[in-house]
Design an enzyme around this catalytic site. Structure first.
Site, mmCIF file in Angstrom:
data_model
loop_
_atom_site.group_PDB
_atom_site.id
_atom_site.type_symbol
_atom_site.label_atom_id
_atom_site.label_comp_id
_atom_site.label_asym_id
_atom_site.label_seq_id
_atom_site.Cartn_x
_atom_site.Cartn_y
_atom_site.Cartn_z
ATOM 1 N N GLU A 47 0.983 -1.088 0.002
ATOM 2 C CA GLU A 47 -0.076 0.515 -0.177
ATOM 3 C C GLU A 47 0.484 1.462 0.274
ATOM 4 O O GLU A 47 1.891 0.746 1.136
ATOM 5 C CB GLU A 47 -0.895 -0.181 1.150
ATOM 6 N N THR A 48 -0.066 2.185 -0.357
ATOM 7 C CA THR A 48 1.054 3.209 -0.330
ATOM 8 C C THR A 48 -0.410 4.548 -0.379
ATOM 9 O O THR A 48 -1.252 4.387 -0.312
ATOM 10 C CB THR A 48 1.831 3.763 -2.393
#
Length: 294
Positions: A47-48
Site C-alpha cells: 500500500e501507499t
C-alpha cells in the site's frame, strides 16, 4: 515539473528492514486519482497513502490508501505508518483520518521524551462475520492439504471490520510453514464463489503459546504475501473473541517471518453496544525520503 515529497517506513517493527513497507505522501494536493494509482503501482508496495486536507476541520486529514491495483476503504499498516508521519498533528494523543470505510481514530503513544513509540488504530466498523467457505477450495488456494486446516473451532470464514473481507482459517504448524499462494486456484475460487465479489485474501494463523503466528496471501490484488496485515489482524482478533464468552482480550500476532520481514501486531478486541470493536498497533521505523516528479 511538479514535485511531491514522500517518505517510506517499515511498519509493525522496531528495526529497519523488518515489518511491512509503506510509502506516504504527506501532502497529496494536486494529484489526480489516476496519478495516485500510478504512484502506488510504481512503488510496488502492498500500500501507499496520500494525505489530503480533511473535509471536516475537526479531523486531522483525509487519507487515501492505494494498493498496486485499486483504492482501499481501510487498511491497518497504512494507517499505523501514516499516523507516525503525521504524529505532530495529534490532538491530545489522537489523530482522526477520514476514509471511505468511516472515521479512523489512531492513538499516538510517546516515551518520556515525547518521541513516538507506537500508533494504535481502531478499526472503523464493528466486526462483521460473513459466509463460511469450503475447506477444500481454500486449502487449494494456499497449496496445503485439506487436513492442514483445523476446523474444531471454526471453518474458513469471511470477516471484516471496515477493510476488504478476509478469509480467516486456523491451520497446523506444518501447513503454515509450507503454505504458498496458488494464483490459478485463487482465480477458480472467486469464479466459484460469488459471495467473494471477485476478491479473495487468506489470513492463515496458528497458535504459538500466548500469541499467534500468521500469514496473508492476496495475489489477485497484487500482493502474493503480506508482511503485516492490520486489516486482517483486527477481524481475526474480534472473531476469536466472538467464539468465547470473554468481554475483551488482547493478542499479539507475529507475521512476516517466512518473508524475512518479521512483524509484531498488538491487537485488542472488546464487546460494545454496537458489536465487537478491535484495535491494532505497533512501532514504525523511517527508511527513505524523496520526491516524485510528475
Amino acid at each position: 515539473m511538479r514535485r511531491f515529497p514522500f517518505v517510506t517506513l517499515d511498519v509493525f517493527t522496531d528495526r529497519r528492514f523488518g515489518g511491512n513497507q509503506l510509502a506516504v505522501f504527506p501532502d497529496a494536493r494536486g494529484l489526480s486519482d489516476a496519478e495516485m494509482q500510478a504512484l502506488a503501482s510504481e512503488f510496488n508496495l502492498s500500500e501507499t497513502t496520500f494525505v489530503l486536507p480533511p473535509e471536516d476541520p475537526a479531523n486531522t486529514a483525509r487519507v487515501r490508501i492505494f494498493n498496486r491495483t485499486a483504492e482501499m476503504p481501510f487498511a491497518g499498516h497504512p494507517n499505523v505508518g501514516t499516523a507516525y508521519v503525521l504524529a505532530d498533528r495529534d490532538r491530545d494523543g489522537l489523530l482522526r483520518f477520514e476514509q471511505p470505510a468511516g472515521l479512523v481514530e489512531i492513538a499516538v503513544g510517546r516515551d518520556a521524551a515525547g518521541a513516538v513509540i507506537t500508533t494504535t488504530v481502531a478499526a472503523p466498523q464493528p466486526l462483521t462475520i460473513g459466509e463460511t467457505l469450503p475447506p477444500d477450495l481454500i486449502a487449494a488456494c494456499a497449496c496445503i492439504s485439506e487436513a492442514g486446516i483445523l476446523t474444531a473451532r471454526h471453518v474458513p470464514t469471511l470477516a471484516s471490520d471496515g477493510g476488504n473481507p478476509r478469509v480467516l482459517l486456523e491451520v497446523t504448524s506444518e501447513a503454515l510453514a509450507m503454505a504458498a499462494p496458488d494464483h490459478a486456484a485463487f482465480r477458480r475460487a472467486v469464479e466459484a464463489l460469488p459471495a467473494l465479489g471477485g476478491r479473495l485474501s487468506l489470513y492463515l494463523y496458528r497458535r504459538d503459546g500466548e500469541r499467534l503466528r500468521a500469514r496473508m496471501f492476496s495475489p489477485l490484488a497484487g500482493t502474493p504475501e503480506d508482511a503485516a496485515t492490520g486489516s486482517a489482524a483486527t477481524p481475526l482478533t474480534g472473531f476469536l473473541l466472538s467464539l468465547s464468552s470473554a468481554e475483551r482480550h488482547a493478542i499479539d500476532i507475529l507475521q512476516g517471518v517466512e518473508m524475512g520481514r518479521p512483524s509484531l501486531l498488538r491487537t485488542t478486541a472488546r464487546r460494545t453496544a454496537d458489536g465487537i470493536r478491535a484495535t491494532v498497533g505497533g512501532g514504525c521505523v523511517p527508511v527513505l525520503r524523496g520526491e516524485a516528479l510528475l
